[in-house]
Design a protein around this motif. Structure first.
Motif, PDB file in Angstrom:
ATOM      1  N   ALA A   1      -6.175  15.734   1.998  1.00  0.00           N
ATOM      2  CA  ALA A   1      -6.001  15.504   3.387  1.00  0.00           C
ATOM      3  C   ALA A   1      -6.008  17.430   4.779  1.00  0.00           C
TER       4      ALA A   1
ATOM      5  N   ASP B   1       6.368   0.354  10.795  1.00  0.00           N
ATOM      6  CA  ASP B   1       5.954   0.744   9.029  1.00  0.00           C
ATOM      7  C   ASP B   1       7.130   2.060   9.094  1.00  0.00           C
TER       8      ASP B   1
ATOM      9  N   GLY C   1       6.372  -4.599  -6.817  1.00  0.00           N
ATOM     10  CA  GLY C   1       5.510  -5.271  -6.615  1.00  0.00           C
ATOM     11  C   GLY C   1       5.585  -6.600  -7.356  1.00  0.00           C
TER      12      GLY C   1
ATOM     13  N   VAL D   1       2.662  15.704   3.291  1.00  0.00           N
ATOM     14  CA  VAL D   1       1.645  15.663   3.885  1.00  0.00           C
ATOM     15  C   VAL D   1       1.980  17.242   5.193  1.00  0.00           C
TER      16      VAL D   1
ATOM     17  N   ILE E   1      -7.644  11.436  12.404  1.00  0.00           N
ATOM     18  CA  ILE E   1      -7.594  11.005  10.727  1.00  0.00           C
ATOM     19  C   ILE E   1      -6.276  10.430   9.488  1.00  0.00           C
TER      20      ILE E   1
ATOM     21  N   THR F   1      -0.136  -2.385   4.785  1.00  0.00           N
ATOM     22  CA  THR F   1      -1.689  -3.302   5.009  1.00  0.00           C
ATOM     23  C   THR F   1      -1.010  -4.420   5.790  1.00  0.00           C
TER      24      THR F   1
ATOM     25  N   GLY G   1       8.198   1.357  -7.884  1.00  0.00           N
ATOM     26  CA  GLY G   1       6.862   0.501  -6.491  1.00  0.00           C
ATOM     27  C   GLY G   1       6.193  -0.548  -7.504  1.00  0.00           C
TER      28      GLY G   1
ATOM     29  N   HIS H   1       8.325   3.847   6.151  1.00  0.00           N
ATOM     30  CA  HIS H   1       7.407   5.018   4.835  1.00  0.00           C
ATOM     31  C   HIS H   1       7.459   6.181   5.767  1.00  0.00           C
TER      32      HIS H   1
ATOM     33  N   LEU I   1       1.559   2.978   5.112  1.00  0.00           N
ATOM     34  CA  LEU I   1       1.617   2.247   3.353  1.00  0.00           C
ATOM     35  C   LEU I   1       1.395   0.923   4.043  1.00  0.00           C
TER      36      LEU I   1
ATOM     37  N   ILE J   1       8.409   7.289  -8.302  1.00  0.00           N
ATOM     38  CA  ILE J   1       8.689   6.586  -7.365  1.00  0.00           C
ATOM     39  C   ILE J   1       7.415   5.446  -7.154  1.00  0.00           C
TER      40      ILE J   1
ATOM     41  N   MET K   1      13.766  10.259  -4.114  1.00  0.00           N
ATOM     42  CA  MET K   1      13.073  11.225  -3.758  1.00  0.00           C
ATOM     43  C   MET K   1      13.006  11.512  -2.963  1.00  0.00           C
TER      44      MET K   1
ATOM     45  N   LYS L   1       4.165  10.327   3.663  1.00  0.00           N
ATOM     46  CA  LYS L   1       3.666  11.586   5.626  1.00  0.00           C
ATOM     47  C   LYS L   1       4.607  12.903   5.610  1.00  0.00           C
TER      48      LYS L   1
HETATM   49 CO1  B1M Z   1       8.063   0.388   0.806  1.00  0.00          CO
HETATM   50  N1  B1M Z   1       6.488  -0.842   0.025  1.00  0.00           N
HETATM   51  N2  B1M Z   1       8.247  -1.730   1.520  1.00  0.00           N
HETATM   52  N3  B1M Z   1       9.723   1.638   0.637  1.00  0.00           N
HETATM   53  N4  B1M Z   1       7.184   1.777  -0.639  1.00  0.00           N
HETATM   54  C1  B1M Z   1       5.652  -0.154  -0.930  1.00  0.00           C
HETATM   55  C2  B1M Z   1       4.163   0.506   0.197  1.00  0.00           C
HETATM   56  C3  B1M Z   1       4.476  -1.660  -1.082  1.00  0.00           C
HETATM   57  C4  B1M Z   1       3.236  -1.004  -1.735  1.00  0.00           C
HETATM   58  C5  B1M Z   1       5.568  -1.512  -2.607  1.00  0.00           C
HETATM   59  C6  B1M Z   1       4.887  -3.279  -3.782  1.00  0.00           C
HETATM   60  O1  B1M Z   1       5.247  -4.020  -3.727  1.00  0.00           O
HETATM   61  N5  B1M Z   1       4.962  -2.631  -5.023  1.00  0.00           N
HETATM   62  C7  B1M Z   1       4.917  -1.990  -0.503  1.00  0.00           C
HETATM   63  C8  B1M Z   1       3.877  -2.396   0.235  1.00  0.00           C
HETATM   64  C9  B1M Z   1       2.680  -3.757   0.083  1.00  0.00           C
HETATM   65  C10 B1M Z   1       1.473  -3.909   0.942  1.00  0.00           C
HETATM   66  O2  B1M Z   1       1.549  -4.359   2.266  1.00  0.00           O
HETATM   67  N6  B1M Z   1       0.782  -3.918   0.535  1.00  0.00           N
HETATM   68  C11 B1M Z   1       6.000  -2.959   0.495  1.00  0.00           C
HETATM   69  C12 B1M Z   1       7.126  -2.858   0.575  1.00  0.00           C
HETATM   70  C13 B1M Z   1       6.533  -4.458   0.345  1.00  0.00           C
HETATM   71  C14 B1M Z   1       8.086  -2.621   2.093  1.00  0.00           C
HETATM   72  C15 B1M Z   1       8.682  -3.777   2.606  1.00  0.00           C
HETATM   73  C16 B1M Z   1       8.024  -4.109   3.436  1.00  0.00           C
HETATM   74  C17 B1M Z   1       9.817  -3.962   1.661  1.00  0.00           C
HETATM   75  C18 B1M Z   1      10.865  -5.694   2.187  1.00  0.00           C
HETATM   76  O3  B1M Z   1      11.973  -5.050   2.791  1.00  0.00           O
HETATM   77  N7  B1M Z   1      10.588  -6.460   1.396  1.00  0.00           N
HETATM   78  C19 B1M Z   1       9.689  -3.022   2.772  1.00  0.00           C
HETATM   79  C20 B1M Z   1       8.703  -2.109   4.660  1.00  0.00           C
HETATM   80  C21 B1M Z   1       9.518  -2.059   5.419  1.00  0.00           C
HETATM   81  C22 B1M Z   1       9.075  -1.305   7.180  1.00  0.00           C
HETATM   82  O4  B1M Z   1       8.254  -0.264   7.164  1.00  0.00           O
HETATM   83  N8  B1M Z   1       8.704  -1.579   8.046  1.00  0.00           N
HETATM   84  C23 B1M Z   1       9.824  -1.961   2.806  1.00  0.00           C
HETATM   85  C24 B1M Z   1      10.155  -0.608   1.952  1.00  0.00           C
HETATM   86  C25 B1M Z   1      10.907   0.457   1.802  1.00  0.00           C
HETATM   87  C26 B1M Z   1      12.104   1.406   1.044  1.00  0.00           C
HETATM   88  C27 B1M Z   1      13.098   2.208   2.646  1.00  0.00           C
HETATM   89  C28 B1M Z   1      12.753   1.140   0.586  1.00  0.00           C
HETATM   90  C29 B1M Z   1      10.973   2.884   0.574  1.00  0.00           C
HETATM   91  C30 B1M Z   1      10.604   3.838   1.771  1.00  0.00           C
HETATM   92  C31 B1M Z   1      12.029   4.852   2.377  1.00  0.00           C
HETATM   93  C32 B1M Z   1      10.792   5.933   2.333  1.00  0.00           C
HETATM   94  O5  B1M Z   1       9.883   6.216   2.740  1.00  0.00           O
HETATM   95  N9  B1M Z   1      12.425   6.347   3.372  1.00  0.00           N
HETATM   96  C33 B1M Z   1      10.748   2.329  -0.052  1.00  0.00           C
HETATM   97  C34 B1M Z   1       9.613   2.949  -0.753  1.00  0.00           C
HETATM   98  C35 B1M Z   1       9.806   4.047  -1.702  1.00  0.00           C
HETATM   99  C36 B1M Z   1       7.982   2.019  -1.599  1.00  0.00           C
HETATM  100  C37 B1M Z   1       7.209   3.131  -2.253  1.00  0.00           C
HETATM  101  C38 B1M Z   1       7.647   2.011  -3.490  1.00  0.00           C
HETATM  102  C39 B1M Z   1       6.556   4.051  -2.622  1.00  0.00           C
HETATM  103  C40 B1M Z   1       6.213   4.708  -1.722  1.00  0.00           C
HETATM  104  C41 B1M Z   1       6.419   6.130  -1.343  1.00  0.00           C
HETATM  105  O6  B1M Z   1       7.195   6.997  -0.851  1.00  0.00           O
HETATM  106  N10 B1M Z   1       5.888   6.942  -2.274  1.00  0.00           N
HETATM  107  C42 B1M Z   1       5.674   2.232  -2.116  1.00  0.00           C
HETATM  108  C43 B1M Z   1       4.845   1.835  -3.482  1.00  0.00           C
HETATM  109  C44 B1M Z   1       4.022   2.857  -3.907  1.00  0.00           C
HETATM  110  O7  B1M Z   1       3.137   3.460  -3.113  1.00  0.00           O
HETATM  111  N11 B1M Z   1       3.368   2.181  -5.204  1.00  0.00           N
HETATM  112  C45 B1M Z   1       5.949   0.787  -1.451  1.00  0.00           C
HETATM  113  C46 B1M Z   1       5.400   8.709  -2.606  1.00  0.00           C
HETATM  114  C47 B1M Z   1       4.312   8.614  -1.520  1.00  0.00           C
HETATM  115  C48 B1M Z   1       4.392  10.869  -1.460  1.00  0.00           C
HETATM  116  O8  B1M Z   1       3.140   8.795  -1.565  1.00  0.00           O
HETATM  117  O9  B1M Z   1       3.869   7.528   0.475  1.00  0.00           O
HETATM  118  O10 B1M Z   1       1.489   6.715  -0.713  1.00  0.00           O
HETATM  119  P1  B1M Z   1       2.273   8.243  -0.271  1.00  0.00           P
HETATM  120  O11 B1M Z   1       1.769   9.334   0.576  1.00  0.00           O
HETATM  121  C49 B1M Z   1       0.709   9.817  -0.425  1.00  0.00           C
HETATM  122  C50 B1M Z   1      -0.521   9.408  -0.373  1.00  0.00           C
HETATM  123  O12 B1M Z   1      -1.028   8.140   0.290  1.00  0.00           O
HETATM  124  C51 B1M Z   1      -1.590  10.084   0.885  1.00  0.00           C
HETATM  125  O13 B1M Z   1      -0.250  11.548   0.963  1.00  0.00           O
HETATM  126  C52 B1M Z   1       0.280  11.107   0.546  1.00  0.00           C
HETATM  127  C53 B1M Z   1       1.292  12.341  -1.021  1.00  0.00           C
HETATM  128  O14 B1M Z   1       0.205  12.558  -1.751  1.00  0.00           O
HETATM  129  N12 B1M Z   1      -0.574  10.067   2.055  1.00  0.00           N
HETATM  130  C54 B1M Z   1      -1.248  10.493   3.431  1.00  0.00           C
HETATM  131  C55 B1M Z   1      -0.009   9.001   2.387  1.00  0.00           C
HETATM  132  N13 B1M Z   1      -0.274   9.542   4.358  1.00  0.00           N
HETATM  133  C56 B1M Z   1      -1.149  10.175   4.467  1.00  0.00           C
HETATM  134  C57 B1M Z   1      -2.229  10.651   5.961  1.00  0.00           C
HETATM  135  C58 B1M Z   1      -3.132  11.760   5.652  1.00  0.00           C
HETATM  136  C59 B1M Z   1      -3.188  11.300   4.766  1.00  0.00           C
HETATM  137  C60 B1M Z   1      -2.764  10.774   3.558  1.00  0.00           C
HETATM  138  O15 B1M Z   1      -3.698  12.248   6.855  1.00  0.00           O
HETATM  139  C61 B1M Z   1      -3.115  11.614   7.941  1.00  0.00           C
END
Ligand code: B1M
Length: 217
Positions: A207, A105, A57, A114, A181, A156, A53, A107, A154, A49, A73, A111
């Motif tokens: 976490a 948000d 990007g 975690v 947290i 900003t 992402g 995403h 996720l 994933i 995923m 979450k």
């Molecule tokens: Co979105 N998305 N997305 N997305 N998405 C990102 C986050 C992004 C980085 C992609 C990119 O541009 N490269 C970017 C954000 C840019 C920014 O703000 N900096 C982005 C964007 C822009 C968007 C939209 C705005 C796109 C659009 O519509 N134009 C939109 C958002 C709409 C909204 O929320 N209002 C959007 C939508 C989506 C989908 C729906 C298509 C889908 C989400 C599906 C879903 O969740 N059901 C999606 C996805 C899949 C991603 C990426 C590819 C992957 C996220 C993910 O699930 N990662 C993501 C890019 C990336 O992360 N490389 C991206 C896997 C997951 C296991 O990791 O969530 O990081 P993560 O969680 C980790 C840690 O972060 C941490 O532990 C987790 C496990 O290790 N963690 C915690 C998380 N929460 C924690 C809490 C804690 C502790 C640790 O304590 C409480």
């Protein structure tokens, strides 16, 4: 299992290719061979994933692919989730946590991971879902007599909402009764300190480590 890194790459590729059937099949193969589900999640599904992402990007792929990969995923996480939760050995509750993705948000994968890992480690977890209103965090913390409020984001664009929730906890007079947290890709220790959170979790395992310190159990 021999060649685990090849195996993780194979799992990652199913996410990149949005191939749900291949993903589930490959996950089951690994679980049958006793590969650690959390490792499959982080090194396999997580790697895939992240690749999608990054491609999104940099404009190499577009929203439909991102949505398709996220679907794969999610299905994959559901298969692993059961095993991760079942791996929890502790019976006595280590504390109650309300968790959610902040307002604005949607995403939910990180979450939910975690939440599952905290649950596997003996915590009672109330998952409020995604796009959670500030007031809902506060109300849930009160209703469930939570020891900790855990917030994920996720984006900003929505990161500041974490600080707003902390402010609302203060206004409700319960900030000193609950730990906070925060985590998610854009969140840093510096940011967590700045908004007055008690801890920052880099990933699910972190976490849990931080939660043990916070709740002193
Ligand atoms: Co979105 N998305 N997305 N997305 N998405 C990102 C986050 C992004 C980085 C992609 C990119 O541009 N490269 C970017 C954000 C840019 C920014 O703000 N900096 C982005 C964007 C822009 C968007 C939209 C705005 C796109 C659009 O519509 N134009 C939109 C958002 C709409 C909204 O929320 N209002 C959007 C939508 C989506 C989908 C729906 C298509 C889908 C989400 C599906 C879903 O969740 N059901 C999606 C996805 C899949 C991603 C990426 C590819 C992957 C996220 C993910 O699930 N990662 C993501 C890019 C990336 O992360 N490389 C991206 C896997 C997951 C296991 O990791 O969530 O990081 P993560 O969680 C980790 C840690 O972060 C941490 O532990 C987790 C496990 O290790 N963690 C915690 C998380 N929460 C924690 C809490 C804690 C502790 C640790 O304590 C409480």
């Amino acid at each position: 299992m021999a060649g685990q890194s090849d195996y993780f790459d194979k799992v990652a590729q199913t996410v990149v290719e949005c191939d749900k059937d291949a993903c589930i099949r490959t996950l089951k193969e690994g679980l049958d061979k006793k590969v650690d589900p959390l490792e499959i999640l982080e090194k396999g599904l997580g790697k895939g994933i992240k690749q999608v992402g990054d491609d999104f990007g940099s404009g190499k792929c577009f929203l439909p692919e991102l949505i398709g990969a996220a679907d794969v995923m999610k299905e994959g996480v559901a298969v692993l989730d059961e095993k991760i939760k079942a791996s929890g050995k502790t019976r006595q509750s280590q504390g109650k946590i309300v968790i959610g993705t902040v307002k604005g948000d949607i995403h939910d994968i990180g979450k939910s991971v975690v939440a599952a890992v905290l649950q596997a480690n003996g915590y009672d977890v109330v998952d409020l879902g995604i796009d959670v209103e500030d007031a809902t965090f506060v109300k849930a913390a009160q209703e469930h007599k939570a020891n900790c409020v855990a917030m994920s984001t996720l984006l900003t664009l929505t990161i500041q909402n974490m600080g707003v929730v902390i402010q609302k906890l203060k206004e409700a007079g319960i900030r000193n009764q609950v730990k906070v947290i925060v985590g998610g890709a854009p969140v840093t220790q510096e940011f967590a300190d700045g908004i007055g959170a008690d801890a920052f979790g880099h990933d699910a395992a972190d976490a849990v480590r931080k939660m043990k310190v916070l709740l002193g159990r």
